[in-house]
Design a protein around this motif. Structure first.
Motif, short mmCIF file in Angstrom:
data_model
loop_
_atom_site.label_atom_id
_atom_site.label_comp_id
_atom_site.label_asym_id
_atom_site.label_seq_id
_atom_site.Cartn_x
_atom_site.Cartn_y
_atom_site.Cartn_z
N GLU A 566 0.82 -1.21 0.00
CA GLU A 566 0.00 0.00 0.00
C GLU A 566 0.86 1.26 0.00
N GLY A 567 1.90 1.27 0.81
CA GLY A 567 2.76 2.45 0.86
C GLY A 567 3.77 2.50 -0.26
N GLU A 568 4.23 1.36 -0.71
CA GLU A 568 5.25 1.31 -1.76
C GLU A 568 4.93 0.14 -2.67
N ALA A 569 4.56 0.46 -3.90
CA ALA A 569 4.13 -0.59 -4.83
C ALA A 569 5.29 -1.35 -5.44
N GLU A 570 6.49 -0.79 -5.40
CA GLU A 570 7.65 -1.43 -6.01
C GLU A 570 8.62 -1.87 -4.91
N HIS A 571 9.01 -3.12 -4.93
CA HIS A 571 10.04 -3.64 -4.03
C HIS A 571 11.02 -4.42 -4.89
N GLU A 572 12.19 -3.87 -5.05
CA GLU A 572 13.17 -4.45 -5.97
C GLU A 572 14.27 -5.15 -5.19
N ASN A 573 14.66 -6.31 -5.72
CA ASN A 573 15.83 -7.05 -5.23
C ASN A 573 15.77 -7.29 -3.73
N LEU A 574 14.66 -7.85 -3.28
CA LEU A 574 14.53 -8.21 -1.88
C LEU A 574 15.22 -9.54 -1.62
N SER A 575 15.71 -9.70 -0.42
CA SER A 575 16.34 -10.96 0.00
C SER A 575 15.74 -11.34 1.34
N THR A 576 15.07 -12.47 1.41
CA THR A 576 14.37 -12.90 2.60
C THR A 576 14.88 -14.27 3.02
N PRO A 577 15.13 -14.47 4.31
CA PRO A 577 15.62 -15.79 4.74
C PRO A 577 14.54 -16.86 4.61
N VAL A 578 14.97 -18.05 4.28
CA VAL A 578 14.10 -19.22 4.19
C VAL A 578 14.17 -19.95 5.52
N MET A 579 13.02 -20.04 6.20
CA MET A 579 12.99 -20.59 7.55
C MET A 579 12.26 -21.92 7.57
N LEU A 580 12.76 -22.84 8.42
CA LEU A 580 12.11 -24.12 8.67
C LEU A 580 12.38 -24.51 10.11
N ASP A 581 11.30 -24.66 10.88
CA ASP A 581 11.41 -25.03 12.29
C ASP A 581 12.28 -24.05 13.06
N GLY A 582 12.14 -22.76 12.74
CA GLY A 582 12.88 -21.73 13.45
C GLY A 582 14.34 -21.61 13.06
N LYS A 583 14.78 -22.36 12.06
CA LYS A 583 16.17 -22.30 11.62
C LYS A 583 16.23 -21.78 10.19
N GLU A 584 17.27 -21.02 9.91
CA GLU A 584 17.45 -20.48 8.57
C GLU A 584 18.01 -21.55 7.66
N ARG A 585 17.33 -21.74 6.52
CA ARG A 585 17.72 -22.79 5.57
C ARG A 585 18.22 -22.22 4.25
N GLY A 586 18.44 -20.88 4.19
CA GLY A 586 18.92 -20.27 2.96
C GLY A 586 18.31 -18.90 2.76
N GLN A 587 18.48 -18.36 1.57
CA GLN A 587 17.96 -17.04 1.21
C GLN A 587 17.28 -17.14 -0.16
N VAL A 588 16.22 -16.33 -0.36
CA VAL A 588 15.57 -16.24 -1.66
C VAL A 588 15.53 -14.78 -2.08
N GLN A 589 15.88 -14.50 -3.31
CA GLN A 589 15.92 -13.14 -3.85
C GLN A 589 14.78 -12.97 -4.86
N TYR A 590 14.05 -11.87 -4.73
CA TYR A 590 12.89 -11.66 -5.58
C TYR A 590 12.58 -10.17 -5.67
N SER A 591 11.72 -9.81 -6.60
CA SER A 591 11.22 -8.44 -6.78
C SER A 591 9.71 -8.49 -6.93
N LEU A 592 9.05 -7.46 -6.41
CA LEU A 592 7.59 -7.38 -6.46
C LEU A 592 7.17 -6.06 -7.08
N SER A 593 6.12 -6.13 -7.91
CA SER A 593 5.51 -4.92 -8.48
C SER A 593 4.00 -5.09 -8.37
N TYR A 594 3.39 -4.15 -7.72
CA TYR A 594 1.95 -4.21 -7.47
C TYR A 594 1.23 -3.22 -8.36
N TYR A 595 0.27 -3.71 -9.13
CA TYR A 595 -0.51 -2.88 -10.03
C TYR A 595 -1.97 -2.89 -9.56
#
Length: 1427
Positions: A566-595
């Motif tokens: 709602e506040g920002e429609a464009e989110h470029e080159n985000l990196s979010t940790p991949v979690m499983l059972d409270g432990k980090e299992r890696g990172q995923v990189q993505y971009s979002l555009s909301y129209y």
């Protein structure tokens, strides 16, 4: 399928030894053998290519590096076809919302004429006019065959021997049975039944004894009569009890509130109406599930009969618990559904009663060899005591959660006949122990679910949210770039084979990436589109590890909160940790555009306003049915059809297979994204399902999306099929616009203006008063709009219900079909302005096509029209009347007036992912497992063999959005079509045209990081109203691609301004650019140009890229609308002679005042004791809104220390006779009260044309922002005007001026000599009686290059002279300063500026970003003709 490689190397016979002679016959024979082998190989490869294989050809002499480069370049051609399923992960691959990105060009097979013919054959005449029996356009088709028994009405028709849908009148219904035919209702009841039984018993006894029946016969007859009597009496007592209970309950309804008989009475009436609809809905829902889940050994399972009977369910009693929370309602309901209980029914009602009945028809065998076997369930009854608890909420549907539980196990009964149906069926409930076993299993399963204290929870809020298109709030573009450092979860270790599932709140998978083999650092680079219904959930990325023979393993999850969009429609080159059972299992990189989708605004009348036309949007296509398909060749003849929907050649969805019919009913909706509506083509193919064999296309059609939507507006939805004699299909589409760059007013969709409509806005009378509640009146102004976009507006008249504007407005038009809206608005200091009503005007009434010989003008005016129209408020209401004249002014039919635009935003981002993936597309470490769409050069399947290879039953093929590896947009590949007809004009010829339509394409911009949501305003001239305002920016590097227009009346004098703002107030403007429109055109006519916008501190904070086009229009400038009609007037009082003696001693103490339009603006000093005073004083510089309408009066007074000054006469000054920039000195005779015959006053005037605004507005007043008065008129900073005679004051550089080589034909002395107006830029002084706005020193824009300098820097400093323009915001000098003029100073100023002017260039032309060549500019004066 592996691509085949066509090699040109062929084996030759072994070369002969040195001892053997090589003759010519052997060489010819070898060559012939080579040609035969080549032909055979080419034939084989061609046959394989037609079957769907990818065939590539290499030069046999090419090096390995050249072959590798060629293979990489043609990578798309060696990828599988879109319909193929290859490798793991391809099965049931969700690809998100399909789009037209990456599609190919498809020719339409029909147009609106064909649709009209096919629809009229089905009774749809168009515009809502349907023949009797025709299905209205867009209405759902019943998917139930006519022979189905639906509801109690269908079963009753079958029992009475009536055909489905056959209507029966009341008279005909009486004769449907024998008793009703001969007996009326008066002789048809229980009393007559009993009488008939007694009569039959007597007759039976008589005949039994008469024929020797004996005592035994009397016992038999008595037994029958006794049984009947007992049964009858039991029923009579039961009916009596029911009657007593019913009557008592009716009396209790008057005084008690815990009864439910009122709703039972309602249900008994409503059930007869609602039950058939409910039954049809249940059949349609269950039937689709049965078809989809039919086992392979059965031909089909269909629910052919369903009814709940004619007796409604009943609520026997209700108990309410008031001691609950305020938002909780809890009740106990005793609920019973006993349709077999006829004790409370009359005889006729019991005879006409329909019992519940459900029939499932299971078909065994295949085709004509098969047979159907009915499974019957009937005589259903149910009794239970339920506790219902409801939690309320404020939003729709106002009941959030419903908890249901049974306080005790319910009682239910039924009759189940699995074999034999109703005729020979056997109730399996009669099998000992089976009925108890079934009831026990039901209780065992329902007990943990909903037997008290367990509750069954229904979330109505979530259930009713659904996914209809109307509730969609936007489209989310998700680009998954890569993942890093993923931890393996395989049994025994090993490298994972990862892919990503995309979902909302970790529910149903909406899209899925490709699977990458054996890598912990996969590169996906996949783009998907997801339709969002709200922004309340979490976008979930589930990292999965593909397994060949067991369920895929969960590596972990990453989440993104949708609220952040709602506040920002464009989110470029985000990196979010991949979690499983409270432990980090890696990172995923993505971009979002909301129209976001564009929602209609609600007007003053409460009705939604029309949505704007956009190029991008979501299409909801509903495929209803097909009719009269061609029969299959062979013995059977019937098809097993299914439909395949495509957009621009890309598969969207397949319908389920409908077996054994040539007129299938699909009734299937689907959604897909369209980024370019004008180029979208929807294809529907009808395929015949052949089980294990390939499915041939038996018929198809391709229709433009615009034609599909136009047919819906015309209320026609039948389309003829190609390759079918009589086949036709019914489908409808709904368009939901989506806000993307270029979707509204996009550059590539720009239609050049054919001219402008000139409005002479006079007045309005008795307009609506929207401020009556506050005790005030409306502040009306008028706007002219085209396609919802305001093109021009008048000034605001405060507190007046009968405003008079007397202004001239312009509105560009583009075709004769357009309508211009003249809207009267009420100005609001805060909040949105309110409408006071509208008037519509057809362009076709003002213009007509013209057959011009030279082709310069394609349209001609029909003349000036005078209008007096009532102001329409909506809903048939009118209030007030508006008066105006209007006339069409044709524009030059110019060639090449188009924009290429910036391309679709979503497609550009998808292409970025595609380009970034090119380098790794052939990498063996990241081999793709999922098939990808074919590229442009790939062989596409034809209409007859599109599904011949790689067909997979009941599986979704991979669409183009499964991977964006080959995504392209037509906006970037197709060249903009130029208008071949029209006049060609060079840039110099265009810039010599003083009036016309300027079209500007706002392409993109760079914004400060904290101002991402800024809007850009484009203003011209006085900037009273913005010519165009863009949508809010979506990111720091935003793409707008929007086109606006404005009418330029005097190009040499026109100003161009850009403003970036984050709100409506002036404080929200954080960056500006100002320059000359002519300079801007010169920079942008050949292509896009980047402008630098600066803050109030003079720092570059933003850039905007623009491209412009200019269409000359012959606008006859009237004096009232010329820039020469407005500006700033400098008034100097030189002297007065022969004044009247008003004091003793035959003397006076005279002083002079200057008044404009009834307001005193200036006053001179007092000269004591004289009748011939010499003033030599400057009164100031004053704003003149209109010289034509100005009333300038100079008055002479005698100053008195005590009492009122005595008037010594007055004179009127005609400002129309003044020449711009040229000092005008004249002696005026004083007239009127207090004057003598010889009284006179000598005055000097200098008029400086300037766009002025006589009132401030919110957010757009130039006098309130930090570039107030920027850029001036014409070529700013040019030379001055000829100095005046000795002892006078010269007019020099006054923030702008007219220099040699810049302005021609203005009058004598132009560009030759300059006075001392440059000193006006001195600040810190204020004269008595002068007018100043008191704003800070402005920033002056130098030309169109974007460089800004301070005003004193541009015009010099340290000199004295006339007061500055109020538009520059510099205080005027005091009277003491103005009396200190010296000719030496004039000479200095003249010498300084003349040096600049004599070289043929202006002061600004040598600065950065400004043309260095001398350019002539023509200033015309409408008040005086120059020779």
């Amino acid at each position: 399928m592996v691509g085949l490689v066509k090699q040109k190397d062929h084996a030759l016979p072994d070369p002969p030894s040195d001892s053997q002679a090589v003759n010519a016959a052997q060489i010819i024979q070898a060559r012939e053998q080579d040609e035969k082998e080549k032909a055979a190989l080419n034939e084989t490869l061609q046959r394989n290519a037609q079957s769907g294989a990818r065939v590539m050809e290499f030069d046999e002499n090419a090096t390995p590096e050249q072959k590798a480069a060629l293979a990489k370049k043609a990578a798309d051609q060696i990828k599988p076809l879109p319909g193929l399923q290859i490798g793991p992960g391809a099965k049931d691959q969700p690809t998100g919302m399909t789009s037209d990105i990456g599609g190919k060009h498809v020719d339409a097979t029909l147009d609106l004429t064909d649709v009209d013919k096919a629809s009229k054959l089905e009774g749809q005449a168009g515009d809502g006019k349907n023949l009797p029996g025709a299905i209205p356009a867009g209405q759902a088709t019943s998917t139930l065959p006519e022979w189905y028994q639906v509801g109690w009405t269908g079963v009753a028709h079958r029992m009475k021997g009536l055909a489905p849908g056959q209507a029966v009148s009341t008279e005909e219904q009486v004769h449907l049975d024998l008793i009703s035919t001969f007996l009326s209702d008066a002789y048809y009841g229980f009393f007559w039944y009993n009488g008939a039984v007694i009569a039959i018993a007597i007759l039976a006894t008589y005949f039994a004894t008469r024929f020797g029946g004996g005592f035994f016969s009397l016992v038999v007859i008595g037994a029958f009569c006794s049984t009947y009597y007992n049964t009858s009496m039991r029923r009579t007592r039961q009916r009596a009890r029911d009657d007593l209970t019913r009557e008592l309950a009716k009396k209790k309804m008057m005084s008690e509130h815990e009864t439910a008989d009122w709703i039972n009475h309602f249900l008994s009436r409503f059930w007869l109406i609602y039950e058939p609809v409910l039954s049809a809905t249940i059949i349609q829902t269950v039937d689709q599930i049965l078809v989809a889940q039919c086992p392979a050994f059965l031909d089909s399972i269909r629910m052919t009969t369903f009814t709940l009977g004619t007796k409604a369910p009943r609520i026997d009693q209700v108990r309410t618990f008031p001691q609950t929370d305020d938002d909780v309602v809890m009740m106990d309901w005793k609920f019973s559904f006993t349709p077999n209980d006829t004790a409370d029914l009359t005889v006729r009602q019991a005879a006409q009663k329909i019992n519940p009945k459900i029939v499932l028809t299971v078909r065994l065998g295949r085709g004509v060899v098969g047979a159907g076997m009915p499974i019957l369930v009937e005589d259903i009854s149910f009794v239970g005591n339920m506790r219902i608890k409801m939690k309320l909420m404020s939003n729709f549907p106002h009941i959030q959660i419903v908890d249901v539980s049974f306080m005790e196990p319910p009682l239910f009964d039924y009759v189940l006949k699995p074999i034999g149906g109703n005729t020979f069926g056997f109730d399996i409930g009669n099998i000992p122990g089976l009925s108890d076993f079934i009831q026990g299993q039901v209780h065992a399963n329902l007990g943990p679910m909903m037997y008290n204290p367990n509750v069954f929870t229904i979330n109505l809020e979530e259930l009713l949210s659904g996914t209809p298109l109307d509730t969609a709030c936007g489209v989310l573009q998700v680009t998954i770039w890569s993942a890093r450092n993923l931890k393996a979860v395989k049994l025994g270790g090993g490298t994972p084979d990862p892919y990503v599932n995309i979902s909302i709140d970790n529910k149903e998978t909406l899209a899925k990436t490709r699977t990458k083999k054996s890598t912990a650092n996969p590169h996906f680079k996949d783009t998907h589109f997801v339709l969002l219904n709200n922004l309340n959930g979490m976008l979930t990325f589930s990292l999965m590890d593909f397994n060949e023979h067991r369920p895929d393993s969960n590596i972990g999850q990453a989440a993104f909160e949708l609220k952040e969009l709602e506040g920002e429609a464009e989110h470029e080159n985000l990196s979010t940790p991949v979690m499983l059972d409270g432990k980090e299992r890696g990172q995923v990189q993505y971009s979002l555009s909301y129209y976001p989708v564009i929602k209609p605004e609600v007007g003053e009348d409460g009705q939604p306003k029309p949505l704007p036309e956009t190029r991008s949007g979501v299409v909801r296509l509903t495929l209803h049915q097909a009719k009269e398909l061609d029969k299959r060749s062979g013995f059977v003849g019937e098809l097993n059809p299914k439909a395949r929907i495509k957009v621009n050649g890309q598969k969207v969805k397949d319908t389920p297979v409908v077996k054994r019919t040539n007129s299938p009913i699909f009734e299937m909706p689907t959604e897909f994204l369209v980024t370019d509506r004008g180029k979208a083509v929807v294809t529907v193919e009808i395929l015949d399902d052949r089980d294990l064999r390939a499915d041939p296309v038996v018929a198809y059609l391709s229709v433009k999306l615009d034609d599909l939507l136009a047919a819906k507006e015309k209320q026609q939805d039948w389309f003829p099929l190609k390759n079918s004699k009589l086949g036709r299909i019914r489908m409808s589409a709904e368009w939901k616009p989506v806000l993307m760059s270029g979707s509204m007013n996009g550059g590539s969709g720009y239609s050049p203006a054919i001219g402008v409509v000139k409005f002479w806005m006079k007045k309005a009378t008795d307009v609506k008063n929207v401020e009556a509640v506050m005790g005030g009146k409306s502040d009306p102004y008028v706007q002219v709009k085209i396609r919802g976009q305001a093109m021009d507006g008048s000034t605001i008249v405060n507190n007046n219900l009968n405003p008079e504007w007397n202004e001239i407005l312009y509105c560009p038009v583009h075709n004769l079909r357009e309508k211009i809206t003249v809207e009267v608005m009420d100005y609001q200091n805060s909040g949105k302005d309110r409408t006071l009503g509208t008037v519509e005007l057809n362009v076709s009434e003002l213009a007509t096509e013209k057959g011009d010989v030279d082709g310069r003008y394609k349209y001609a005016s029909t003349g000036r029209k005078t209008r007096a129209d009532k102001i329409h408020l909506g809903r048939g209401l009118y209030k007030g009347e508006i008066f105006f004249d209007c006339e069409f002014l044709p524009g030059v039919n110019l060639a090449g007036v188009e924009f290429s635009g910036a391309g679709n935003e979503a497609a550009q981002k998808a292409k970025v992912a595609d380009d970034s993936d090119d380098s790794s597309s052939l990498s063996s470490s990241d081999d793709e497992v999922v098939a990808e769409p074919a590229g442009k050069g790939a062989a596409a399947p034809t209409a007859t063999n599109g599904a011949t290879k790689g067909h997979s039953k009941n599986q979704e093929s991979i669409t183009s959005m499964a991977s964006m590896a080959t995504a392209e947009t037509s906006a970037t590949t197709d060249t903009v079509k130029k208008r071949e007809d029209g006049v060609s004009m060079s840039k110099e010829e265009l810039l010599s045209q003083q009036s016309g339509v300027i079209a500007f394409n706002v392409l993109s911009g760079t914004l400060p990081p904290n101002k991402k949501n800024a809007q850009l305003e484009v203003l011209f001239d006085d900037g009273y109203w913005p010519a165009y305002t863009t949508e809010k920016g979506r990111s720091q590097h935003c793409t707008w691609d929007e086109v606006g227009e404005s009418t330029v009346r005097e190009l040499d004098w026109s100003r161009f301004l850009l403003k970036l703002r984050t709100g409506d107030s002036d404080e929200d403007v954080f960056a500006e650019f100002a320059g000359n429109t002519k300079d801007v055109l010169e920079k942008t006519l050949d292509g896009p140009f980047e402008f630098k916008l600066k803050s109030s501190a003079g720092v570059n904070v933003a850039t905007v890229q623009l491209a412009c086009r200019y269409i000359p229009v012959d606008v006859h400038i009237e004096p009232v609308e010329s820039v020469n009609n407005q500006g700033y007037l400098r008034v100097d009082v030189i002297k007065a002679r022969n004044l009247r003696a008003a004091d003793r001693g035959n003397r006076s103490d005279p002083y002079i005042t200057f008044s404009l339009n009834g307001e005193r603006l200036g006053k001179s000093k007092v000269v004591k004791k004289t009748l011939n005073p010499d003033f030599n004083e400057n009164l100031g510089e004053f704003q003149v809104p209109s010289r034509v309408a100005a009333e300038a009066i100079v008055e002479a007074f005698d100053w008195d220390q005590v009492g009122t000054p005595d008037k010594l006469g007055q004179c009127r000054v005609d400002l129309a006779e003044l020449e711009p920039f040229e000092p005008f000195e004249k002696t005026y005779p004083l007239e009127g009260k207090g004057s003598t015959e010889k009284s006179e006053v000598t005055l000097r005037f200098v008029f400086r044309p300037e766009f002025v605004t006589n009132r401030e507005r919110k957010g757009t007043s130039l006098s309130r922002t930090f570039t107030s008065g920027v850029a001036g008129v014409g070529r700013l900073g040019a030379g001055g005007v000829k100095g005046v005679a000795q002892g006078g004051v010269a007019v020099g550089k006054a923030g702008f001026g007219v220099g040699k080589g810049v302005v021609g034909g203005v009058g004598k002395g132009v560009g030759k000599g300059v006075g001392g107006v440059g000193s006006l830029l001195r600040s810190g002084h204020k004269s008595n009686g002068s007018v100043s706005n008191g704003t800070e020193a402005p920033i002056m824009e130098e030309g169109a290059g974007g460089e800004m300098v301070g005003a004193t820097q541009a015009f010099g400093s340290g000199t004295e002279g006339l007061p500055t323009s109020s538009s520059f915001g510099v205080p005027m000098p005091t009277s003491a300063e103005t009396g200190a003029y010296h000719l030496a100073h004039d000479a200095v100023s003249t010498t300084h500026l003349a040096g600049k002017a004599n070289d043929g260039s202006s002061m600004m032309e040598n600065d950065e970003g400004t043309p260095t060549k001398s350019r002539k500019s023509r200033i015309h004066n409408p008040f005086k003709r120059h020779n």
